[in-house]
Design an enzyme around this catalytic site. Structure first.
Site, PDB file in Angstrom:
ATOM      1  CG  ASP A   1      -0.530  -7.708   5.526  1.00  0.00           C
ATOM      2  OD1 ASP A   1      -0.641  -7.323   4.343  1.00  0.00           O
ATOM      3  OD2 ASP A   1      -1.264  -7.272   6.452  1.00  0.00           O
TER       4      ASP A   1
ATOM      5  N   GLY B   1      -0.675  -1.012   7.513  1.00  0.00           N
ATOM      6  CA  GLY B   1      -1.599  -0.170   8.279  1.00  0.00           C
ATOM      7  C   GLY B   1      -2.947  -0.071   7.591  1.00  0.00           C
ATOM      8  CB  VAL B   2      -6.096   1.578   8.705  1.00  0.00           C
ATOM      9  CG1 VAL B   2      -7.453   1.902   8.116  1.00  0.00           C
ATOM     10  CG2 VAL B   2      -6.221   0.658   9.913  1.00  0.00           C
ATOM     11  CB  SER B   3      -5.008   1.314   2.984  1.00  0.00           C
ATOM     12  OG  SER B   3      -6.019   0.382   2.699  1.00  0.00           O
TER      13      SER B   3
ATOM     14  CB  SER C   1      -2.615   8.851   1.766  1.00  0.00           C
ATOM     15  OG  SER C   1      -3.806   9.063   1.046  1.00  0.00           O
ATOM     16  CG  ASN C   2      -4.849  11.302  -2.430  1.00  0.00           C
ATOM     17  OD1 ASN C   2      -5.942  11.842  -2.288  1.00  0.00           O
ATOM     18  ND2 ASN C   2      -4.737   9.983  -2.594  1.00  0.00           N
ATOM     19  CG  HIS C   3      -7.125  10.563   1.217  1.00  0.00           C
ATOM     20  ND1 HIS C   3      -8.249  11.162   0.683  1.00  0.00           N
ATOM     21  CD2 HIS C   3      -6.879   9.462   0.459  1.00  0.00           C
ATOM     22  CE1 HIS C   3      -8.675  10.445  -0.340  1.00  0.00           C
ATOM     23  NE2 HIS C   3      -7.865   9.403  -0.496  1.00  0.00           N
TER      24      HIS C   3
ATOM     25  CE1 TYR D   1      -4.894   5.636   4.971  1.00  0.00           C
ATOM     26  CE2 TYR D   1      -5.854   7.201   3.420  1.00  0.00           C
ATOM     27  CZ  TYR D   1      -4.941   6.207   3.714  1.00  0.00           C
ATOM     28  OH  TYR D   1      -4.067   5.785   2.739  1.00  0.00           O
TER      29      TYR D   1
HETATM   30  C1  15L Z   1      -5.653   6.169  -0.483  1.00  0.00           C
HETATM   31  O1  15L Z   1      -4.916   6.683   0.352  1.00  0.00           O
HETATM   32  C2  15L Z   1      -6.122   4.762  -0.354  1.00  0.00           C
HETATM   33  O2  15L Z   1      -5.224   3.967   0.388  1.00  0.00           O
HETATM   34  C3  15L Z   1      -6.366   4.136  -1.692  1.00  0.00           C
HETATM   35  O3  15L Z   1      -7.043   2.911  -1.520  1.00  0.00           O
HETATM   36  C4  15L Z   1      -7.162   5.031  -2.659  1.00  0.00           C
HETATM   37  O4  15L Z   1      -8.464   5.061  -2.266  1.00  0.00           O
HETATM   38  C5  15L Z   1      -6.514   6.408  -2.721  1.00  0.00           C
HETATM   39  O5  15L Z   1      -6.163   6.938  -1.468  1.00  0.00           O
HETATM   40  C6  15L Z   1      -7.382   7.439  -3.445  1.00  0.00           C
HETATM   41  O6  15L Z   1      -7.377   8.604  -3.047  1.00  0.00           O
HETATM   42  O7  15L Z   1      -8.019   7.083  -4.430  1.00  0.00           O
END
Ligand code: 15L
Length: 273
Positions: free
Chosen positions: A36, A79-81, A117-119, A142
């Site tokens: 980290d 990384g940044v999350s 990520s789902n994002h 992100y």
């Molecule tokens: C993410 O990608 C974040 O890293 C995590 O902290 C959550 O917030 C998650 O998505 C989410 O969509 O809930």
């Protein structure tokens, strides 16, 4: 007991998932190297049996090279999350991925599991069902950085045969409490099983899988990662009592309710005020 790997690297070990997964990683390797940045490392305490602790700034090429030396596989959760301004995302998630894959390639490491990520898909509507072959529709810087990571890892598979499983993780915290959290929840046990399948499936090529438990009403369809043979065991149905009992219509212009990315959608880039 013989373990599948001699040494694996877990980046982002001081983060939410890293801290919760730490003791579960022991089953995968004789030695787990936990990495980290400085503040994350500080919260890790001393290395336990079968652990190594490494401080690494992902934006620093030399440090990343050293962090990766001698490992057989990488779980890249560093990384940044979350959604923040672009500069730190660029350093850790964009440049950091380039540094990581350069090191992976140079050192002959064969497989990476990337915490995407789902994002990457946050702009799809909550009424849509999404799979990994559909175009990415990130919901901010992100999410875009995770799209970059997925594409970079695909390039390293196409060009150099380095395998990556990209996990589009949902809400991986102990207890979901909102409608969105219920639909996107991933239990820790299911997360570990997903890591197990991602590390141990003999051939994964470049795979994108959603990290989600067997929740009612889930938005994500894993038809393109069936070869991982991941079977979620948990469901958020056990937490339905956490939801507010009274129904309230959301405002018609509330994007965070109608788009899958939720609050990340409106946390993204704004015009200067
Ligand atoms: C993410 O990608 C974040 O890293 C995590 O902290 C959550 O917030 C998650 O998505 C989410 O969509 O809930």
């Amino acid at each position: 007991m013989t373990k599948p790997f001699k040494r694996i690297l877990f980046t982002g070990a001081g983060g939410n998932l890293g801290r919760r997964l730490r003791e579960r990683l022991q089953e995968f390797a004789d030695i787990v190297r936990l990495a980290d940045v400085a503040p994350g490392v500080a919260s890790l305490g001393p290395a336990g049996p079968g652990e190594e602790i490494v401080e690494c700034d992902l934006a620093d090429r030399e440090q990343v090279m050293r962090m990766c030396e001698g490992v057989d596989a990488i779980l890249h959760f560093g990384g940044v999350s979350t959604e923040v301004e672009f500069a730190p995302i660029m350093q850790a998630n964009i440049l950091g991925m380039v540094n990581l894959y350069e090191a992976v390639h140079k050192l002959g490491i064969r497989r990476v599991v990337f915490a995407s990520s789902n994002h990457t898909m946050g702009m799809y509507q909550t009424s849509e069902r999404v799979d990994a072959a559909m175009p990415t529709r990130a919901d901010g810087y992100y999410g875009l950085s995770k799209v970059w990571g997925e594409n970079l890892s695909r390039y390293y598979w196409d060009r150099f045969g380095i395998e990556t499983v990209c996990l589009r993780i949902g809400f991986c915290f102990p207890e979901p409490a909102t409608h969105r959290q219920m639909v996107t929840w991933l239990s820790l046990d299911d997360m570990v099983e997903l890591l197990r399948r991602s590390l141990l499936t003999p051939r994964v090529g470049h795979t994108i899988s959603f990290g989600v438990s067997d929740n009612p009403g889930r938005w994500w369809d894993d038809r393109h990662s069936r070869h991982l043979a991941f079977q979620a065991k948990d469901s958020s149905a056990q937490f339905l009592g956490n939801l507010p009992q009274e129904f309230a219509y959301p405002p018609a212009d509330d994007l965070s309710t109608f788009l899958q990315g939720g609050a990340f959608v409106t946390a993204g880039p704004k015009y200067p005020s």
